[in-house]
Design a protein around this motif. Structure first.
Motif, PDB file in Angstrom:
ATOM      1  N   GLU A 228      12.664-102.339  74.365  1.00 11.86           N
ATOM      2  CA  GLU A 228      13.777-102.912  75.117  1.00 11.86           C
ATOM      3  C   GLU A 228      15.093-102.543  74.456  1.00 11.86           C
ATOM      4  O   GLU A 228      15.163-102.396  73.234  1.00 11.86           O
ATOM      5  N   ILE A 229      16.131-102.405  75.265  1.00 15.67           N
ATOM      6  CA  ILE A 229      17.493-102.149  74.785  1.00 15.67           C
ATOM      7  C   ILE A 229      18.399-103.202  75.420  1.00 15.67           C
ATOM      8  O   ILE A 229      18.479-103.304  76.651  1.00 15.67           O
ATOM      9  N   CYS A 230      19.022-104.016  74.566  1.00 15.20           N
ATOM     10  CA  CYS A 230      19.889-105.109  75.041  1.00 15.20           C
ATOM     11  C   CYS A 230      19.158-106.033  76.014  1.00 15.20           C
ATOM     12  O   CYS A 230      19.708-106.458  77.045  1.00 15.20           O
ATOM     13  N   GLY A 231      17.884-106.303  75.695  1.00 16.19           N
ATOM     14  CA  GLY A 231      17.099-107.216  76.513  1.00 16.19           C
ATOM     15  C   GLY A 231      16.563-106.624  77.798  1.00 16.19           C
ATOM     16  O   GLY A 231      15.923-107.312  78.593  1.00 16.19           O
ATOM     17  N   LYS A 232      16.774-105.338  78.002  1.00 16.40           N
ATOM     18  CA  LYS A 232      16.320-104.666  79.218  1.00 16.40           C
ATOM     19  C   LYS A 232      15.258-103.631  78.854  1.00 16.40           C
ATOM     20  O   LYS A 232      15.377-102.924  77.857  1.00 16.40           O
ATOM     21  N   SER A 233      14.213-103.545  79.654  1.00 17.38           N
ATOM     22  CA  SER A 233      13.159-102.562  79.405  1.00 17.38           C
ATOM     23  C   SER A 233      13.734-101.153  79.332  1.00 17.38           C
ATOM     24  O   SER A 233      14.508-100.733  80.205  1.00 17.38           O
ATOM     25  N   THR A 234      13.375-100.417  78.282  1.00 21.52           N
ATOM     26  CA  THR A 234      13.838 -99.039  78.134  1.00 21.52           C
ATOM     27  C   THR A 234      13.393 -98.188  79.314  1.00 21.52           C
ATOM     28  O   THR A 234      14.146 -97.360  79.835  1.00 21.52           O
ATOM     29  N   PHE A 235      12.155 -98.394  79.755  1.00 18.13           N
ATOM     30  CA  PHE A 235      11.636 -97.645  80.899  1.00 18.13           C
ATOM     31  C   PHE A 235      12.428 -97.959  82.158  1.00 18.13           C
ATOM     32  O   PHE A 235      12.783 -97.067  82.932  1.00 18.13           O
ATOM     33  N   GLU A 236      12.735 -99.226  82.355  1.00 21.52           N
ATOM     34  CA  GLU A 236      13.496 -99.631  83.534  1.00 21.52           C
ATOM     35  C   GLU A 236      14.892 -99.026  83.518  1.00 21.52           C
ATOM     36  O   GLU A 236      15.408 -98.579  84.552  1.00 21.52           O
TER      37      GLU A 236
END
Length: 420
Positions: A228-236
């Motif tokens: 995750e990056i900043c609470g968001k899925s890296t894949f997303e």
């Protein structure tokens, strides 16, 4: 009619029968096979699912470690027509995913024929039909005859065990990652983990958490990204950026963000490939590692990163740099491969490595009613996409020829007599 015959010089006999399938035969009851069956059910097309194991999703149920969770958010891993329960976490556990698959099969009334190992499948030019031979656990041989054949055995049908010099002389415990369940019994042991993909990283982390001392073999370059990056899925994030930006730009941005979150991974012995993570995935099928804590253990020295192996000896391994390590056990996190070439008698659609020759998204349909699902190297979302295409393709022909309206039907077949 039952026939008995002698196989080679053995005294074992098989009871033999032939079954006509009024619809496609799906080989494999993993997520890919279940997704295809569900989509066919929605199209009103009957089918038969053949599975060599005694359960659905045998890879997940029998060949995965206890701590495993889905690496991607659940919305990217759900199968067609039925989402995950709302109360499931963002990254469902192994047990939750298996529960989901079992409820999926029940919802769509998918009842595979278990313990049916496909020995061969070939297209009969004379009849224009597929002939699929299986052997069951009770030594019963059956030949299924069908118009459509769906190969759903997937990318991970067989584990890959490398031939490493001296491994047979090692003397300690050696297992493939598919046999590894937990690091509990390795407490206080020195364990060599061969492989640095997602499995190798997670096994090493699990060993650390159970107070073992793992050394992880990193033979080639590898992309490590935060989950995750900043609470968001890296894949997303990558999927969102791909809607607006070219792949090479997204790759650059992903690596910059990874550097801010993880730092310079090369300083820990994890050299990055020259090709970006998304381009590498699309062109070579090599998945980047999504870090869930292993990198922190590497930084602290709890997980030792070592180069390639030269040879094993009794209780010891010699590395390519001349270093020698005393070890107690070896876990081979060396991946899996397709087993399609071992049973499918066809060479035009599938290549020798067991994958469709046509690149994504064109590798789902061959000739003469042959289909492939779950070989996109794009995980469960790729399998779902294939399943929907296949069901629609077969469904269109089925409806035209039978003049049936779209409705739910039960899988049906009838027994016929044949001299095999």
């Amino acid at each position: 009619m039952e026939n008995l015959f002698q196989l080679g010089d053995h005294e074992d006999f098989f009871s033999r029968r032939c079954i006509w399938v009024n619809g496609p035969v799906i080989v494999g009851a993993g997520p890919s096979g279940l997704a295809t069956a569900a989509c066919l059910r929605e199209q009103g097309v009957p089918f038969v699912v053949l599975e060599r194991a005694d359960c659905i999703a045998s890879l997940w149920q029998k060949r995965t470690y206890d701590r495993l969770k889905l690496h991607l958010p659940k919305q990217f891993c759900q199968l067609p027509k039925l989402p995950f329960p709302e109360d499931f976490p963002e990254y469902p556990t192994k047990r939750q995913f298996i529960d989901y698959l079992e409820s999926y099969a029940k919802h769509f009334e998918i009842k595979p024929k278990f313990n049916e190992c496909v020995q061969s499948a070939r297209y009969d030019e004379t009849s224009g039909l597929w002939r699929v031979k299986t052997v069951s656990s009770i030594r019963t041989e059956v030949e299924y005859i069908c118009r459509w054949l769906v190969v759903a055995t997937g990318e991970n049908a067989e584990c890959v065990t490398p031939d490493i010099q001296g491994l047979t002389d090692f003397g300690g415990q050696v297992m493939h990652a598919c046999e590894y369940k937990s690091g509990e019994k390795f407490k206080g042991k020195k364990v060599l983990v061969v492989g640095c993909g997602n499995s190798g990283m997670e096994v090493s982390l699990d060993l650390c958490n159970h107070n073992a001392s793992p050394a992880m073999v990193v033979r080639s370059a590898v992309h490590v990204l935060p989950r995750e990056i900043c609470g968001k899925s890296t894949f997303e994030l990558a999927v969102l950026m791909m809607k607006w930006l070219p792949l090479w730009v997204v790759d650059k941005l992903m690596l910059i963000m990874a550097w801010f979150v993880l730092g310079n991974t090369e300083s820990y012995g994890l050299k990055r490939p020259s090709m970006g993570p998304l381009k590498l995935k699309n062109s070579m099928g090599k998945t980047p590692v999504l870090d869930i804590g292993a990198l922190e253990k590497i930084r602290s020295g709890d997980i030792q990163v070592v180069p390639g192996i030269k040879r094993f000896s009794c209780g010891q391994v010699e590395l390519v740099n001349g270093q020698k390590l005393d070890i107690d056990s070896v876990v081979l996190a060396t991946g899996y491969r397709s087993n399609v070439p071992s049973w499918l008698q066809e060479s035009e659609f599938f290549s020798k490595n067991g994958f469709p020759k046509a690149p994504f998204p064109h590798g789902w349909r061959g000739k003469a009613g042959l289909y492939a699902v779950g070989f996109t190297k794009r995980g469960l979302s790729g399998a779902s996409s294939d399943a929907m295409r296949i069901a629609e393709d077969i469904g269109n022909v089925w409806k035209q020829e039978t003049k049936q309206k779209k409705k739910t039907t039960r899988a049906c077949h009838r027994r016929c007599i044949s001299q095999l």
